[in-house]
Write a protein that holds these residues in place. Structure first.
Motif, PDB file in Angstrom:
ATOM      1  N   THR A   7       2.755  -0.825   3.740  1.00  0.00           N
ATOM      2  CA  THR A   7       2.228  -2.086   4.276  1.00  0.00           C
ATOM      3  C   THR A   7       2.117  -3.131   3.168  1.00  0.00           C
ATOM      4  O   THR A   7       1.545  -2.860   2.104  1.00  0.00           O
ATOM      5  CB  THR A   7       0.842  -1.872   4.910  1.00  0.00           C
ATOM      6  OG1 THR A   7       0.943  -0.896   5.939  1.00  0.00           O
ATOM      7  CG2 THR A   7       0.307  -3.168   5.487  1.00  0.00           C
ATOM      8  N   ARG A  56      -8.570  -0.894  -4.913  1.00  0.00           N
ATOM      9  CA  ARG A  56      -7.201  -0.414  -5.063  1.00  0.00           C
ATOM     10  C   ARG A  56      -6.678  -0.730  -6.464  1.00  0.00           C
ATOM     11  O   ARG A  56      -7.048  -1.733  -7.069  1.00  0.00           O
ATOM     12  CB  ARG A  56      -6.296  -1.029  -3.988  1.00  0.00           C
ATOM     13  CG  ARG A  56      -6.514  -0.392  -2.640  1.00  0.00           C
ATOM     14  CD  ARG A  56      -5.584  -0.923  -1.580  1.00  0.00           C
ATOM     15  NE  ARG A  56      -5.906  -2.294  -1.198  1.00  0.00           N
ATOM     16  CZ  ARG A  56      -5.542  -2.835  -0.034  1.00  0.00           C
ATOM     17  NH1 ARG A  56      -4.840  -2.140   0.833  1.00  0.00           N
ATOM     18  NH2 ARG A  56      -5.870  -4.080   0.256  1.00  0.00           N
ATOM     19  N   ASP A 109       0.860  -1.180   0.000  1.00  0.00           N
ATOM     20  CA  ASP A 109       0.000   0.000   0.000  1.00  0.00           C
ATOM     21  C   ASP A 109       0.898   1.233   0.000  1.00  0.00           C
ATOM     22  O   ASP A 109       2.114   1.133   0.164  1.00  0.00           O
ATOM     23  CB  ASP A 109      -0.916  -0.011   1.223  1.00  0.00           C
ATOM     24  CG  ASP A 109      -2.257   0.629   0.922  1.00  0.00           C
ATOM     25  OD1 ASP A 109      -2.307   1.479   0.007  1.00  0.00           O
ATOM     26  OD2 ASP A 109      -3.250   0.289   1.585  1.00  0.00           O
ATOM     27  N   VAL A 138      -4.899  -8.339   1.817  1.00  0.00           N
ATOM     28  CA  VAL A 138      -5.319  -7.461   2.921  1.00  0.00           C
ATOM     29  C   VAL A 138      -6.220  -6.365   2.360  1.00  0.00           C
ATOM     30  O   VAL A 138      -5.749  -5.428   1.714  1.00  0.00           O
ATOM     31  CB  VAL A 138      -4.108  -6.826   3.630  1.00  0.00           C
ATOM     32  CG1 VAL A 138      -4.570  -5.950   4.799  1.00  0.00           C
ATOM     33  CG2 VAL A 138      -3.138  -7.893   4.101  1.00  0.00           C
ATOM     34  N   PRO A 139      -7.533  -6.448   2.590  1.00  0.00           N
ATOM     35  CA  PRO A 139      -8.445  -5.413   2.073  1.00  0.00           C
ATOM     36  C   PRO A 139      -8.344  -4.128   2.890  1.00  0.00           C
ATOM     37  O   PRO A 139      -7.906  -4.134   4.044  1.00  0.00           O
ATOM     38  CB  PRO A 139      -9.822  -6.067   2.235  1.00  0.00           C
ATOM     39  CG  PRO A 139      -9.652  -6.990   3.390  1.00  0.00           C
ATOM     40  CD  PRO A 139      -8.256  -7.523   3.298  1.00  0.00           C
ATOM     41  N   ARG A 140      -8.741  -3.027   2.276  1.00  0.00           N
ATOM     42  CA  ARG A 140      -8.813  -1.767   3.007  1.00  0.00           C
ATOM     43  C   ARG A 140      -9.989  -1.803   3.981  1.00  0.00           C
ATOM     44  O   ARG A 140     -11.018  -2.431   3.706  1.00  0.00           O
ATOM     45  CB  ARG A 140      -9.008  -0.595   2.023  1.00  0.00           C
ATOM     46  CG  ARG A 140      -7.738  -0.167   1.312  1.00  0.00           C
ATOM     47  CD  ARG A 140      -8.034   0.979   0.361  1.00  0.00           C
ATOM     48  NE  ARG A 140      -8.591   2.131   1.078  1.00  0.00           N
ATOM     49  CZ  ARG A 140      -7.854   3.141   1.550  1.00  0.00           C
ATOM     50  NH1 ARG A 140      -6.546   3.127   1.400  1.00  0.00           N
ATOM     51  NH2 ARG A 140      -8.429   4.164   2.163  1.00  0.00           N
ATOM     52  N   GLU A 141      -9.828  -1.103   5.093  1.00  0.00           N
ATOM     53  CA  GLU A 141     -10.894  -1.080   6.096  1.00  0.00           C
ATOM     54  C   GLU A 141     -12.161  -0.445   5.536  1.00  0.00           C
ATOM     55  O   GLU A 141     -13.271  -0.831   5.910  1.00  0.00           O
ATOM     56  CB  GLU A 141     -10.427  -0.318   7.340  1.00  0.00           C
ATOM     57  CG  GLU A 141      -9.353  -1.042   8.135  1.00  0.00           C
ATOM     58  CD  GLU A 141      -8.981  -0.301   9.402  1.00  0.00           C
ATOM     59  OE1 GLU A 141      -9.607   0.752   9.671  1.00  0.00           O
ATOM     60  OE2 GLU A 141      -8.072  -0.756  10.123  1.00  0.00           O
ATOM     61  N   ASP A 142     -12.011   0.555   4.671  1.00  0.00           N
ATOM     62  CA  ASP A 142     -13.187   1.220   4.112  1.00  0.00           C
ATOM     63  C   ASP A 142     -13.739   0.496   2.884  1.00  0.00           C
ATOM     64  O   ASP A 142     -14.726   0.933   2.279  1.00  0.00           O
ATOM     65  CB  ASP A 142     -12.869   2.678   3.768  1.00  0.00           C
ATOM     66  CG  ASP A 142     -11.760   2.816   2.736  1.00  0.00           C
ATOM     67  OD1 ASP A 142     -11.297   1.786   2.203  1.00  0.00           O
ATOM     68  OD2 ASP A 142     -11.339   3.961   2.463  1.00  0.00           O
ATOM     69  N   GLY A 143     -13.095  -0.593   2.483  1.00  0.00           N
ATOM     70  CA  GLY A 143     -13.582  -1.390   1.362  1.00  0.00           C
ATOM     71  C   GLY A 143     -13.308  -0.806  -0.006  1.00  0.00           C
ATOM     72  O   GLY A 143     -13.765  -1.345  -1.019  1.00  0.00           O
ATOM     73  N   THR A 189      -5.725   4.013  -3.821  1.00  0.00           N
ATOM     74  CA  THR A 189      -7.103   4.272  -4.201  1.00  0.00           C
ATOM     75  C   THR A 189      -7.186   5.013  -5.532  1.00  0.00           C
ATOM     76  O   THR A 189      -6.205   5.596  -6.006  1.00  0.00           O
ATOM     77  CB  THR A 189      -7.811   5.085  -3.107  1.00  0.00           C
ATOM     78  OG1 THR A 189      -7.011   6.230  -2.783  1.00  0.00           O
ATOM     79  CG2 THR A 189      -8.014   4.237  -1.860  1.00  0.00           C
TER      80      THR A 189
END
Length: 363
Positions: free
Chosen positions: A225, A256, A221, A248-253, A272
């Motif tokens: 990360t 990417r 990312d 590993v997905p983003r917390e906000d969904g 993003t």
């Protein structure tokens, strides 16, 4: 005029050759053998230069009544197009091999050989127009915008344009097929070739991996990360979303995309969608379809084949050009080409070496 008609074995080059004969030129058909191990038959609409294609071209030449030859340019194509393609991806860039082929094969090697043999010009089945302007011959977009190929011809200089013919530029593709059928050409309904001709199955990632071998590395990312892994950074391009296999997905969904490829560390950086927007493009290896522009000029900028045209301001300095877009473009990768237009006229082109954001998305 004595003209070499480049005949790929497709419907476009067939009609182009016939039209040059109708115009009263002394025409010789030439098929370029670009593969060192040409397949016998075409398996799909992908690929080109099969033995079947050469046979189709020869049958059209016989129908039109012109001499026909096959010129072997496989080694030149390998060095100038295929190896360049591999080197560009290895360096983290995304090349357009069609531009390189036009620049180095069809309008350098082919034209040079034709001139050396006493011919005056080369004709191809590209969809573009040449117009006699105040300063000489100008390259313009085709009438059929859905088929317009002026973008991949933006590498031609004034001397090459002076010795080039594009007989199809004033006609739509459906009309070309109708004309081919009326002339009795067996290729009238032959599917168009598309994608990269030397990757017949369309799997660029697989083709590069077979050439370069697997080179495992991290997908990270923008904060560093590690969010996934890859088998070779060379197989990724800026703007890519599919096939990332992130763990590993983003917390906000949020989705990417690839925002950077770093070959020195074999790292692919994802982020993003908002990070893909750019409005500054720097290009090198500028090629001008006429006199080189001086100072600042307003242009239309096209950043990929069949992509949209952006209003822009360009400043040329030798072989370097800086293009400031009025609106942001998305997913522009180094190695691609920017082609500049003045209305329908092609001003020139450059290979993109850098992009940036000059201002906020809100302006």
């Amino acid at each position: 005029m004595r003209v070499v008609a480049a005949m790929s074995g497709g419907v476009d080059s067939a009609v182009a050759a016939a039209r040059m004969v109708d115009a009263g030129h002394e025409v010789v058909g030439v098929h370029l053998a670009l593969s060192q191990s040409a397949a016998t038959l075409r398996e799909s609409a992908r690929g080109c230069c099969t033995i079947e294609d050469a046979g189709d071209a020869r049958r059209v030449a016989d129908k039109v009544g012109i001499p026909f030859y096959v010129w072997d340019m496989a080694q030149r194509f390998k060095e100038d197009v295929v190896e360049d393609f591999v080197a560009e991806y290895t360096a983290g860039r995304t090349p357009n091999p069609c531009l390189r082929c036009n620049e180095r094969i069809k309008f350098a090697a082919l034209l040079d050989k034709a001139l050396a043999l006493g011919f005056d010009a080369v004709a191809t089945g590209h969809y573009a127009q040449i117009v006699d302007g105040r300063q000489g011959r100008e390259l313009h977009r085709a009438v059929d915008m859905a088929k317009d190929q002026s973008y991949v011809l933006g590498v031609l200089d004034a001397d090459q344009l002076a010795r080039s013919f594009f007989p199809l530029g004033d006609t739509t593709k459906p009309q070309i097929r109708e004309e081919a059928a009326a002339r009795g050409f067996s290729v009238a309904k032959k599917p168009d070739s598309h994608d990269i001709c030397f990757i017949a199955d369309g799997d660029t990632k697989g083709w590069l991996t077979r050439r370069l071998g697997e080179q495992p590395g991290d997908i990270v990312d923008t904060d560093g990360t590690v969010v996934g892994h890859h088998e070779g950074a060379f197989a990724y391009t800026v703007g890519q979303r599919r096939g990332l296999g992130l763990k590993v997905p983003r917390e906000d969904g949020a989705k990417r995309y690839v925002v950077d490829v770093q070959p020195s560390s074999n790292t692919v950086v994802v982020g993003t969608e908002d990070l893909l927007g750019i409005d500054l493009v720097v290009g090198e290896h500028a090629r001008w379809c006429g006199e080189a522009p001086v100072g600042e000029l307003r242009v239309g900028a096209q950043l990929r084949a069949h992509g949209e045209e952006f209003a822009a301001t360009a400043v040329a300095e030798g072989e370097r050009v800086t293009v400031r877009l009025d609106a942001r473009a998305r997913g522009v990768a180094p190695g691609q080409s920017v082609v500049l237009y003045d209305g329908t006229r092609v001003v020139g082109s450059a290979t993109i070496t850098a992009t940036d954001r000059r201002r906020s998305a809100s302006g």
